[in-house]
Write a protein that holds these residues in place. Structure first.
Motif, short mmCIF file in Angstrom:
data_model
loop_
_atom_site.label_atom_id
_atom_site.label_comp_id
_atom_site.label_asym_id
_atom_site.label_seq_id
_atom_site.Cartn_x
_atom_site.Cartn_y
_atom_site.Cartn_z
N ALA A 237 0.97 6.03 35.22
CA ALA A 237 0.56 5.37 33.97
C ALA A 237 1.81 4.95 33.20
CB ALA A 237 -0.31 6.29 33.14
N PRO A 238 2.60 4.02 33.71
CA PRO A 238 3.82 3.61 33.02
C PRO A 238 3.52 3.01 31.65
CG PRO A 238 3.29 2.08 34.80
CD PRO A 238 2.37 3.24 34.95
N PHE A 239 4.42 3.26 30.69
CA PHE A 239 4.21 2.76 29.34
C PHE A 239 5.55 2.50 28.68
CE2 PHE A 239 4.94 7.21 28.77
CZ PHE A 239 5.55 7.33 27.54
N ASN A 240 5.51 1.69 27.63
CA ASN A 240 6.76 1.39 26.91
C ASN A 240 6.51 1.19 25.43
OD1 ASN A 240 5.68 -1.50 27.81
ND2 ASN A 240 7.00 -1.82 26.04
N GLY A 241 7.54 1.47 24.65
CA GLY A 241 7.66 0.99 23.30
C GLY A 241 8.83 0.02 23.31
N HIS A 242 9.65 0.07 22.26
CA HIS A 242 10.90 -0.70 22.28
C HIS A 242 12.04 0.26 21.98
CE1 HIS A 242 9.75 -0.86 17.98
NE2 HIS A 242 11.05 -0.80 17.76
N TYR A 243 13.26 -0.18 22.20
CA TYR A 243 14.42 0.69 22.07
C TYR A 243 14.77 0.98 20.62
CZ TYR A 243 16.22 1.21 26.84
OH TYR A 243 16.42 1.59 28.14
N LEU A 244 15.22 2.21 20.37
CA LEU A 244 16.01 2.54 19.20
C LEU A 244 17.47 2.30 19.58
CD1 LEU A 244 13.32 4.02 18.46
CD2 LEU A 244 14.75 5.68 17.26
N GLY A 245 18.24 1.76 18.66
CA GLY A 245 19.62 1.43 18.99
C GLY A 245 20.42 2.61 19.50
N ASP A 246 20.18 3.81 18.92
CA ASP A 246 20.99 4.96 19.34
C ASP A 246 20.59 5.50 20.71
OD1 ASP A 246 18.64 5.73 18.06
OD2 ASP A 246 19.46 7.59 17.29
N GLU A 247 19.42 5.15 21.21
CA GLU A 247 19.10 5.51 22.59
C GLU A 247 20.09 4.86 23.55
OE1 GLU A 247 14.60 5.97 23.55
OE2 GLU A 247 14.77 4.27 22.17
N ILE A 248 20.48 3.64 23.24
CA ILE A 248 21.43 2.91 24.08
C ILE A 248 22.86 3.25 23.70
CG2 ILE A 248 22.19 0.64 24.87
CD1 ILE A 248 19.38 -0.40 24.06
N GLY A 249 23.19 3.08 22.40
CA GLY A 249 24.57 3.22 21.97
C GLY A 249 25.10 4.64 22.09
N THR A 250 24.30 5.63 21.68
CA THR A 250 24.76 7.02 21.72
C THR A 250 24.52 7.66 23.07
OG1 THR A 250 24.26 7.22 19.37
CG2 THR A 250 24.60 9.26 20.59
N ARG A 251 23.27 7.60 23.54
CA ARG A 251 22.92 8.30 24.77
C ARG A 251 23.40 7.57 26.03
NH1 ARG A 251 22.03 11.75 21.52
NH2 ARG A 251 24.05 12.18 22.47
N ASN A 252 22.90 6.36 26.24
CA ASN A 252 23.21 5.68 27.50
C ASN A 252 24.68 5.29 27.62
OD1 ASN A 252 20.47 5.87 28.04
ND2 ASN A 252 20.03 3.81 27.34
N MET A 253 25.26 4.83 26.53
CA MET A 253 26.65 4.38 26.58
C MET A 253 27.65 5.48 26.22
SD MET A 253 26.90 1.37 27.66
CE MET A 253 25.65 0.19 28.18
N GLY A 254 27.27 6.37 25.32
CA GLY A 254 28.24 7.32 24.79
C GLY A 254 28.33 8.65 25.50
N ASP A 255 27.23 9.14 26.06
CA ASP A 255 27.24 10.48 26.65
C ASP A 255 28.22 10.58 27.82
OD1 ASP A 255 25.38 11.34 24.86
OD2 ASP A 255 23.75 11.60 26.29
N ARG A 256 28.86 11.75 27.93
CA ARG A 256 29.82 11.96 29.01
C ARG A 256 29.18 11.86 30.39
NH1 ARG A 256 33.65 17.11 27.22
NH2 ARG A 256 34.77 16.05 25.51
N ASP A 257 27.94 12.30 30.50
CA ASP A 257 27.28 12.26 31.80
C ASP A 257 26.49 10.99 32.02
OD1 ASP A 257 25.35 12.81 29.94
OD2 ASP A 257 24.50 14.55 30.97
N ARG A 258 26.76 9.97 31.18
CA ARG A 258 26.17 8.65 31.39
C ARG A 258 27.33 7.65 31.55
NH1 ARG A 258 21.04 8.06 29.81
NH2 ARG A 258 21.04 6.26 31.22
N TYR A 259 27.37 6.59 30.73
CA TYR A 259 28.43 5.60 30.91
C TYR A 259 29.75 5.99 30.24
CZ TYR A 259 25.62 2.27 33.48
OH TYR A 259 24.89 1.67 34.47
#
Length: 389
Positions: A237-259
């Motif tokens: 049952a895949p679903f979506n909302g839209h992004y919060l900026g910090d999901e991308i900027g902090t988590r996806n881009m900033g985390d050591r174990d991500r980008y």
């Protein structure tokens, strides 16, 4: 996940049907419960009406304790695709989900619900990916990862199934979908490239930021959650909302174990990174978040900042309390990762930490940490059939 006994199914079904009829102000709840009781006695489960499925999915989002965007719960578009049961059919519907949800960048919240799980057997279909759009994590000969380290195991699993990566791997290569059903083995499906909107990241004040060559996709479609609705599970049952900026900027881009982009950004800013008390990390992550919000808005793609979203969440809390409903919440997820100290109302609020049904739960993963495939649905189905025999 163990299958609940029939009594639990009936109890959850009764609770949900009362909720559905009460909130929709519909008559006939006793007759509907009697009908469901007979169906469960014969089959161990029951089929939701289209209206029950649609409203129940919305309530599941409303009660999802980790989501700060629940003020929009009533606007969720629910696509009933329970009769689509083949890998090819599911793949077509996933592509359609991307198109409908993208909405020319004006992202709209969508859930596509496929066939429910079977009693004593489990899922009829499963998507291995945790989101429909994800970037590969390529292992390199030197032991590092090119791309998204969070997707190394999924990338390994796809390779074990025979997927051929790009001749020249990059940091933002799209992972293929892996879809399986109880009648079909795990199957690789290439994501329709023309349906994946991406945003190149730039900063309004720092031209050098573009030299980092960062980008992210516009649409977060979660595909590894299980919808539980009135005692019935929907593992696909895949679903979506839209992004919060910090999901991308902090988590996806900033985390050591991500980008892990804090140090490159800090260097671009000329910050002193030799000591932690210069707070260079905080400065760098703020610039990353500014770049995400600026770039998405410049591209005409819907995105939210944590302050606006927190204000909307407090509006949601007030609406729920006026309706006489508790606000379920996980404090650690509801507080934004940028400027959290300034998000005063959300930060200092206490929540009901119980997790009610209907709700969304983490589904069983199809592969292990090294990409090794666990039991396929076919194998589970055969084992269940042998137990019944």
């Amino acid at each position: 996940m163990a299958t609940p006994p029939v009594g639990d199914v009936l109890a959850e079904a009764t609770e949900f049907l009362h909720l559905f009829h009460d909130e929709r102000r519909l008559p006939g709840v006793a007759a509907r419960i009697a009908q469901v009781r007979e169906e469960v006695a014969l089959t161990g489960t029951y089929r939701h009406t289209r209206e029950e499925l649609g409203y129940g999915a919305k309530v599941a989002w409303r009660q999802s304790a980790r989501c700060v965007g629940r003020v929009r719960w009533a606007g969720l578009r629910v696509r009933d695709r329970r009769d689509v049961t083949t890998v090819a059919g599911i793949a077509r519907e996933l592509a359609q989900h991307l198109a409908v949800a993208d909405n020319s960048g004006r992202i709209q919240s969508v859930m596509t619900v496929f066939a429910p799980d079977r009693p004593r057997v489990g899922p009829r279909a499963r998507i291995w990916n945790d989101q429909l759009i994800r970037y590969c994590g390529h292992r390199t000969s030197g032991g590092s990862v090119l791309g998204d380290p969070a997707q190394v195991a999924m990338t390994d699993a796809a390779l074990r199934l025979g997927w051929s990566p790009p001749p020249v791997p990059g940091r933002f290569d799209l992972l293929p979908w892996v879809i399986e059903t109880v009648y079909e083995d795990p199957t690789l499906i290439q994501v329709p490239r023309d349906l994946v909107r991406e945003v190149a990241l730039a900063h309004p004040a720092y031209p050098w930021f573009e030299e980092l060559r960062l980008r992210w996709h516009a649409l977060p479609v979660i595909s590894n959650m299980r919808l539980r609705l009135g005692g019935v599970d929907y593992s696909c049952a895949p679903f979506n909302g839209h992004y919060l900026g910090d999901e991308i900027g902090t988590r996806n881009m900033g985390d050591r174990d991500r980008y892990d982009q804090l140090l490159p950004v800090a260097r671009g800013l000329g910050l002193d990174t030799s000591r932690e008390d210069t707070l260079w990390r905080e400065h760098a992550v703020l610039v990353l978040n500014q770049a995400v919000l600026h770039s998405f808005r410049l591209a005409g793609v819907r995105v939210s900042d944590p302050h606006t979203e927190s204000e909307l969440f407090m509006k949601f809390c007030a609406q729920e309390e006026r309706a006489g409903r508790p606000v379920h919440g996980d404090w650690s997820w509801l507080n934004g990762s940028v400027g959290w100290a300034a998000l005063h109302p959300v930060h200092h609020r206490y929540y009901d930490t119980r997790v009610p049904n209907p709700n969304l739960w983490q589904a069983d993963r199809a592969y292990g940490p090294a990409g090794v495939v666990e039991l396929t649905l076919l194998e589970r189905h055969d084992a269940a059939r042998r137990r019944e025999d």
